[in-house]
Every structure is written in C-alpha cells, then in structure tokens.
Design a protein around this motif. Structure first.
Motif, short mmCIF file in Angstrom:
data_model
loop_
_atom_site.label_atom_id
_atom_site.label_comp_id
_atom_site.label_asym_id
_atom_site.label_seq_id
_atom_site.Cartn_x
_atom_site.Cartn_y
_atom_site.Cartn_z
N GLY A 92 -58.63 -29.94 13.25
CA GLY A 92 -58.45 -31.38 13.32
C GLY A 92 -57.04 -31.84 13.63
O GLY A 92 -56.77 -33.03 13.64
N SER A 93 -56.13 -30.92 13.87
CA SER A 93 -54.75 -31.27 14.20
C SER A 93 -54.37 -30.69 15.55
O SER A 93 -54.94 -29.70 15.99
CB SER A 93 -53.78 -30.71 13.14
N LYS A 94 -53.37 -31.32 16.17
CA LYS A 94 -52.80 -30.79 17.41
C LYS A 94 -51.56 -29.98 17.07
O LYS A 94 -50.67 -30.47 16.38
CB LYS A 94 -52.41 -31.93 18.36
N LEU A 95 -51.51 -28.75 17.54
CA LEU A 95 -50.35 -27.90 17.33
C LEU A 95 -49.61 -27.75 18.65
O LEU A 95 -50.20 -27.35 19.66
CB LEU A 95 -50.76 -26.52 16.82
N SER A 96 -48.31 -28.05 18.65
CA SER A 96 -47.51 -27.93 19.86
C SER A 96 -46.42 -26.87 19.71
O SER A 96 -45.74 -26.53 20.67
CB SER A 96 -46.87 -29.27 20.22
N GLU A 97 -46.25 -26.36 18.50
CA GLU A 97 -45.28 -25.29 18.27
C GLU A 97 -45.76 -24.42 17.12
O GLU A 97 -46.63 -24.82 16.34
CB GLU A 97 -43.89 -25.85 17.97
N GLY A 98 -45.17 -23.25 17.05
CA GLY A 98 -45.56 -22.33 15.99
C GLY A 98 -44.84 -21.00 16.13
O GLY A 98 -43.84 -20.89 16.84
N VAL A 99 -45.35 -19.99 15.47
CA VAL A 99 -44.72 -18.68 15.44
C VAL A 99 -44.86 -17.99 16.80
O VAL A 99 -45.94 -17.89 17.34
CB VAL A 99 -45.33 -17.82 14.31
N LYS A 100 -43.72 -17.52 17.30
CA LYS A 100 -43.68 -16.79 18.58
C LYS A 100 -43.36 -15.31 18.39
O LYS A 100 -43.57 -14.50 19.27
CB LYS A 100 -42.63 -17.41 19.51
N GLU A 101 -42.82 -14.97 17.20
CA GLU A 101 -42.49 -13.57 16.90
C GLU A 101 -42.49 -13.37 15.39
O GLU A 101 -42.09 -14.26 14.64
CB GLU A 101 -41.10 -13.23 17.46
N VAL A 102 -42.97 -12.20 14.97
CA VAL A 102 -42.95 -11.82 13.55
C VAL A 102 -42.09 -10.55 13.43
O VAL A 102 -42.22 -9.63 14.25
CB VAL A 102 -44.37 -11.56 13.01
N VAL A 103 -41.22 -10.53 12.40
CA VAL A 103 -40.31 -9.40 12.21
C VAL A 103 -40.39 -8.92 10.76
O VAL A 103 -40.17 -9.70 9.84
CB VAL A 103 -38.85 -9.81 12.52
N TRP A 104 -40.74 -7.65 10.59
CA TRP A 104 -40.66 -7.00 9.28
C TRP A 104 -39.41 -6.14 9.30
O TRP A 104 -39.20 -5.36 10.24
CB TRP A 104 -41.87 -6.10 9.03
N SER A 105 -38.58 -6.24 8.25
CA SER A 105 -37.35 -5.45 8.19
C SER A 105 -36.99 -5.18 6.73
O SER A 105 -37.60 -5.74 5.82
CB SER A 105 -36.20 -6.20 8.88
N GLY A 106 -35.98 -4.34 6.54
CA GLY A 106 -35.49 -4.07 5.20
C GLY A 106 -36.23 -2.98 4.46
O GLY A 106 -35.81 -2.55 3.40
N GLY A 107 -37.34 -2.53 5.02
CA GLY A 107 -38.09 -1.43 4.40
C GLY A 107 -37.76 -0.13 5.09
O GLY A 107 -36.88 -0.06 5.96
N LYS A 108 -38.47 0.90 4.69
CA LYS A 108 -38.25 2.21 5.32
C LYS A 108 -39.57 2.97 5.30
O LYS A 108 -40.10 3.29 4.24
CB LYS A 108 -37.18 2.97 4.54
N LEU A 109 -40.10 3.21 6.49
CA LEU A 109 -41.32 3.99 6.66
C LEU A 109 -40.91 5.40 7.09
O LEU A 109 -40.39 5.58 8.20
CB LEU A 109 -42.23 3.34 7.70
N PRO A 110 -41.09 6.40 6.21
CA PRO A 110 -40.68 7.77 6.56
C PRO A 110 -41.28 8.21 7.90
O PRO A 110 -42.38 7.78 8.28
CB PRO A 110 -41.22 8.61 5.40
N PRO A 111 -40.57 9.08 8.62
CA PRO A 111 -40.94 9.42 9.99
C PRO A 111 -42.31 10.06 10.18
O PRO A 111 -42.90 9.93 11.24
CB PRO A 111 -39.84 10.37 10.45
N HIS A 112 -42.83 10.74 9.17
CA HIS A 112 -44.11 11.43 9.35
C HIS A 112 -45.23 10.76 8.55
O HIS A 112 -46.22 11.41 8.21
CB HIS A 112 -43.97 12.91 8.99
N GLN A 113 -45.06 9.47 8.26
CA GLN A 113 -46.09 8.69 7.58
C GLN A 113 -46.47 7.51 8.46
O GLN A 113 -45.70 7.09 9.32
CB GLN A 113 -45.59 8.20 6.22
#
Length: 174
Positions: A92-113
């Motif tokens: 019911g609303s008009k959207l003219s702007e919003g999210v263009k990119e999402v960034v996850w940071s600050g964590g650490k995913l080990p290389p073999h997981q």
C-alpha cells in the motif's frame, strides 16, 4: 576401503575442491517467484586460498525491495541505501529508495568452514519471469579478496565463469 576406492575418492574430492563452480558464493534457494517474498540465503563455502573470511558485501539488484538483513552473531551488519530506478508499490505504499547493498563485517569465518548470510526481500512484479537475477558479491578475507561479480551474457553458460555472481531463476507468480 580398498586402495583403488580411496584413490578415486581423493581424485573426486580434489577435482571438486579445485573446481570454480563448486567454490563460489551461491544462493541456497535457486528459484523464486516474482511478486512475492524471497529469503536470499548466501552460502559462503570457504575462505580465500586458506585465509579466513572477514567481510561479505552483497549488491542488491533493481526490483528487489523491502530488504531485511538477518543479524549474525559476532558480525556487524550495515546497509547502503539509495534511490531506485523506479517507484515500487509495496503493501500500500510507494517506495522510491531503499537498500542497495548489504555488508557483514567484523566477524571471522575460518577458511575451511562454511556459513550462511541471510536477507529477507521482496521480488517486485516488474522483474521478468523465466530469467535469472544476479546478486554480485565480494568476499573479503584476511589475505585476499574474491569477487563473485560476473553476470553472464544472455544465452551463455554461467558455469563458464571463474567468478560468477550468485543467481536465482525467477519464476511466474503462483
């Protein structure tokens, strides 16, 4: 296991591990209906050449709105907002702007997981059914960067790319 069976298993595993098609960031749900909600689950299968993943950036394509990135324990989630190319009707609303990119940071995913990064979205009716929609992603590691940004030309095989963007096949609205 016999020596021949073990040798075959080692060859198969090594081939799969070295294959670019089996090594890139992908979407868990590979089909979605236009004009409907879509949970984009980005699967990060490993780090960059033995180095831990520390950031994931996902570009949101035009026609994908109402973004709600899922928080991830141990990670920060940020969004970059901007204007859409068109206005979209949503609940019911008009959207003219919003999210263009999402960034996850600050964590650490080990290389073999592996792990999953999730965004709840809405795929507008302006998107074309029976086509592919791509979400270019950049995986930053402690040492190195993998850019999963290649969008194949119409009619070409996405498996030919060494750095394909995660994609979802758009289906007609049910």
């Amino acid at each position: 296991m016999s020596k021949a069976g073990y040798s075959l298993l080692v060859i198969v595993v090594a081939t799969f591990a070295a294959s670019p098609a089996g090594a890139h960031v992908t979407l868990e749900n590979r089909e979605a209906a236009v004009g409907a909600p879509y949970r984009a689950v980005f699967v990060v299968p490993h780090g960059c050449a033995g180095s831990a993943t520390i950031k994931l950036r996902v570009q949101i394509p035009e026609g994908v709105i109402a973004m709600e990135p899922m928080p991830k324990s141990g990670w920060n989630v940020d969004v970059v907002k901007g204007k859409y190319a068109a206005d979209y009707d949503y609940q019911g609303s008009k959207l003219s702007e919003g999210v263009k990119e999402v960034v996850w940071s600050g964590g650490k995913l080990p290389p073999h997981q592996h792990d999953e990064f999730i965004i709840d979205t809405y795929l507008t009716g302006s998107l074309k059914p029976d086509s592919m929609l791509y979400f270019p992603a950049v995986q930053e590691c402690e040492q190195g960067i993998s850019r999963w940004i290649d969008i194949p030309a119409e009619g070409s095989d996405p498996h030919d790319s060494r750095s394909p963007a995660p994609g979802v096949k758009l289906m007609p609205k049910p």
